[in-house]
Design an enzyme around this catalytic site. Sequence first.
Site, PDB file in Angstrom:
ATOM      1  N   GLY A  48      20.563 -41.578  55.414  1.00 25.63           N
ATOM      2  CA  GLY A  48      20.688 -41.372  54.071  1.00 25.63           C
ATOM      3  C   GLY A  48      20.182 -40.211  53.458  1.00 25.63           C
ATOM      4  O   GLY A  48      19.023 -39.772  54.006  1.00 25.63           O
ATOM      5  N   GLN A  53      16.610 -35.131  47.018  1.00 23.36           N
ATOM      6  CA  GLN A  53      16.030 -34.545  48.253  1.00 23.36           C
ATOM      7  C   GLN A  53      16.311 -33.068  48.673  1.00 23.36           C
ATOM      8  O   GLN A  53      15.656 -32.418  49.441  1.00 23.36           O
ATOM      9  CB  GLN A  53      16.025 -35.408  49.439  1.00 23.36           C
ATOM     10  CG  GLN A  53      15.487 -36.860  49.204  1.00 23.36           C
ATOM     11  CD  GLN A  53      15.865 -37.689  50.561  1.00 23.36           C
ATOM     12  OE1 GLN A  53      16.808 -38.208  50.472  1.00 23.36           O
ATOM     13  NE2 GLN A  53      14.882 -37.775  51.646  1.00 23.36           N
ATOM     14  N   CYS A 110      11.197 -40.859  56.164  1.00 28.33           N
ATOM     15  CA  CYS A 110      11.941 -40.357  54.983  1.00 28.33           C
ATOM     16  C   CYS A 110      11.989 -38.742  55.327  1.00 28.33           C
ATOM     17  O   CYS A 110      11.089 -37.958  55.990  1.00 28.33           O
ATOM     18  CB  CYS A 110      11.094 -40.526  53.725  1.00 28.33           C
ATOM     19  SG  CYS A 110      11.906 -39.686  52.172  1.00 28.33           S
ATOM     20  N   LEU A 111      13.075 -38.270  55.207  1.00 29.58           N
ATOM     21  CA  LEU A 111      13.305 -36.900  55.354  1.00 29.58           C
ATOM     22  C   LEU A 111      12.606 -35.827  54.498  1.00 29.58           C
ATOM     23  O   LEU A 111      12.339 -34.628  54.679  1.00 29.58           O
ATOM     24  CB  LEU A 111      14.931 -36.499  55.239  1.00 29.58           C
ATOM     25  CG  LEU A 111      15.794 -37.148  56.249  1.00 29.58           C
ATOM     26  CD1 LEU A 111      17.460 -36.764  56.081  1.00 29.58           C
ATOM     27  CD2 LEU A 111      15.429 -36.853  57.697  1.00 29.58           C
ATOM     28  N   HIS A 152      16.159 -47.623  49.636  1.00 34.69           N
ATOM     29  CA  HIS A 152      15.293 -46.537  49.692  1.00 34.69           C
ATOM     30  C   HIS A 152      15.953 -45.263  48.905  1.00 34.69           C
ATOM     31  O   HIS A 152      15.444 -44.510  48.425  1.00 34.69           O
ATOM     32  CB  HIS A 152      15.336 -46.131  51.172  1.00 34.69           C
ATOM     33  CG  HIS A 152      14.575 -44.901  51.426  1.00 34.69           C
ATOM     34  ND1 HIS A 152      13.256 -45.015  52.332  1.00 34.69           N
ATOM     35  CD2 HIS A 152      14.785 -43.729  51.579  1.00 34.69           C
ATOM     36  CE1 HIS A 152      12.881 -43.676  52.554  1.00 34.69           C
ATOM     37  NE2 HIS A 152      13.682 -42.943  51.884  1.00 34.69           N
ATOM     38  N   GLU A 153      17.333 -45.143  48.863  1.00 28.47           N
ATOM     39  CA  GLU A 153      17.902 -43.829  48.560  1.00 28.47           C
ATOM     40  C   GLU A 153      18.288 -44.112  46.982  1.00 28.47           C
ATOM     41  O   GLU A 153      17.850 -43.116  46.121  1.00 28.47           O
ATOM     42  CB  GLU A 153      19.489 -43.907  49.210  1.00 28.47           C
ATOM     43  CG  GLU A 153      19.387 -43.525  50.476  1.00 28.47           C
ATOM     44  CD  GLU A 153      18.596 -42.405  50.860  1.00 28.47           C
ATOM     45  OE1 GLU A 153      18.710 -41.511  50.150  1.00 28.47           O
ATOM     46  OE2 GLU A 153      17.948 -42.567  52.191  1.00 28.47           O
ATOM     47  N   HIS A 156      14.719 -42.921  45.336  1.00 28.51           N
ATOM     48  CA  HIS A 156      14.916 -41.516  45.307  1.00 28.51           C
ATOM     49  C   HIS A 156      15.614 -41.237  43.774  1.00 28.51           C
ATOM     50  O   HIS A 156      15.025 -39.996  43.082  1.00 28.51           O
ATOM     51  CB  HIS A 156      15.695 -40.830  46.250  1.00 28.51           C
ATOM     52  CG  HIS A 156      14.903 -40.678  47.419  1.00 28.51           C
ATOM     53  ND1 HIS A 156      13.508 -39.760  47.492  1.00 28.51           N
ATOM     54  CD2 HIS A 156      14.964 -40.693  48.753  1.00 28.51           C
ATOM     55  CE1 HIS A 156      12.941 -39.808  48.809  1.00 28.51           C
ATOM     56  NE2 HIS A 156      13.923 -40.316  49.559  1.00 28.51           N
TER      57      HIS A 156
END
Length: 200
Positions: A48, A53, A110-111, A152-153, A156
């Site tokens: 994702g 991000q 997480c990226l 999670h997304e 963000h």
Amino acid sequence: MKLKIVQVGEPVLRQRARALSPEDIKSPSTQQLIESMKETMRKAPGVGLAAPQIGQPLQLAVIEDRSEYMKDLSPETVDERGRAAIPFHVIINPELKVVEAGPAYFFEGCLSLTGFTAIVPRALAVEVRCLNERAEPVTIRARGWYARILQHEIDHLNGKVYIDRMEARSFTTMDNYSKHWLDHPVEHVRISLGLVPWKS
């Protein structure tokens, strides 16, 4: 075009992103952004990627969980997580409702926090109402790992990252996770870390 993924500490990751209108969504710039986000997510690789991000404070995220991402996981781990392949899709202006609170405990990465992971409690099942990349209304019902990805997304998009929800004692480098906890049942990890009492 691959985009730069910003890391924790960037203010954009701590702001609530703005909603997009149907006209915004259908615009060539947003359509190109979606394609670039897809490419960036796949090259990372990740399951994702939210617009904040990549430095864009927009209520937009892309999601995809490919079978190849699970090839190094044991069948027991895949089953424990309730994980299955998820085709590429886009969520815009999402509204999340918890269907089954759980909580379910698993490690998340997480990226935007490269090189780290931690156990994060999440709802087991959720419903998400959103728009897709054609500005059409969509309702998603998800459980297990898919529900986790959505939570999670969407976090963000609301200025949150997983460290806001994590069990702090479980926070670790990815190297140490692979060395000590990979393929261990999460309940065993939580007991070992003193997060739940030992059972007699």
